[in-house]
Design an enzyme around this catalytic site. Sequence first.
Site, mmCIF file in Angstrom:
data_model
loop_
_atom_site.group_PDB
_atom_site.id
_atom_site.type_symbol
_atom_site.label_atom_id
_atom_site.label_comp_id
_atom_site.label_asym_id
_atom_site.label_seq_id
_atom_site.Cartn_x
_atom_site.Cartn_y
_atom_site.Cartn_z
ATOM 1 C CG ASN A 5 -5.927 -10.875 14.487
ATOM 2 O OD1 ASN A 5 -6.472 -10.240 15.316
ATOM 3 N ND2 ASN A 5 -5.849 -10.259 13.212
ATOM 4 C CD GLU A 30 -11.180 -8.895 16.519
ATOM 5 O OE1 GLU A 30 -11.332 -9.144 15.282
ATOM 6 O OE2 GLU A 30 -11.409 -7.934 16.913
ATOM 7 C CB CYS A 59 5.319 17.724 -9.417
ATOM 8 S SG CYS A 59 6.347 17.091 -10.613
ATOM 9 C CG HIS A 96 -1.918 -1.193 1.194
ATOM 10 N ND1 HIS A 96 -2.756 -1.400 1.958
ATOM 11 C CD2 HIS A 96 -2.601 -1.808 -0.114
ATOM 12 C CE1 HIS A 96 -3.574 -2.387 1.923
ATOM 13 N NE2 HIS A 96 -3.402 -2.905 0.421
ATOM 14 C CB CYS A 108 4.410 18.587 -14.510
ATOM 15 S SG CYS A 108 3.256 17.839 -12.982
#
Length: 254
Positions: free
Chosen positions: A221, A223, A155, A119, A158
Amino acid sequence: MTNLQRAAEALRAFKKVVFFTGAGISAESGIPTFRDKLTGLWTKHEPQRLETANAFRENPALVWSWYLWRRHHVGQAKPNPAHYSVSQLAVAGWDVSVVTQNIDDLHERAGSSPVIHLHGSLMDVKCFACHRPGTLASAQLETPEEEQLIEPPRCARCGGKLRPGVVWFGENLPENSWRSAVRRVKSCELLVSVGTSGVVMPAAAIPDMALAAGATVIHVNIEDVGFGGTDEIMLLGSAGMVLPALLKAAGVAV
Ligand code: APR
């Protein structure tokens, strides 16, 4: 035989290990999981609403400041015994890779390598317009004061707005990271899935992918998140307690 003994036996038998980690592994470092309520300034916001391209389009300063705050928070946090157990296993001779959904750098700071970030990372930025990676001066990373909103820097190529180098809701995972994660998961002997709710796809399919390829899967975990398969072992408890206990039970010298 207890589940801890079964898991220790698997760890002794299998040297090619992937740790698949989620927010739960960093919880004991003080980084809230996605199930925890936000605190302080951010209580009135929901991460799900801040972590989208639309939110950035509508209010870039709000989203940029949210990530500056998270980056600051992670900078103050330290790896916990769960992160150190992962790196210690590699030092003890196991072939260890880490595939993480987390955007913090606590695995790296505990000494693990390679760490594949599915991610993205809080430490990276890229241009919202041209998508090229960007760099920031440290002054641009100062934590906002209470209620202060900071406009994202521009940036250098650009002039577009820079955004955090993370995967937002509705966006695809970085192709290279995903490919390299799949390769490692399909060829490992043991996958240890730590502190993940297993609800966000496609990352959540990873334990199944390992099982289908013939690996044993250990879940760690607070759970019960196991599916009860014969090649699955559920270790219930906090990652910071369970992983050191697992290494000890397997006789890993640390
Ligand atoms: N030790 C072990 N597990 C823990 C601990 C702990 N100390 N504390 C919490 N957990 C478990 C919870 O029981 C839960 O199953 O960690 C899991 C955290 O779940 P999520 O907050 O959903 O985190 P994660 O699975 O990493 O989320 C996946 O969702 O919001 C998106 O992109 C975000 O990467 C994130 C993805």
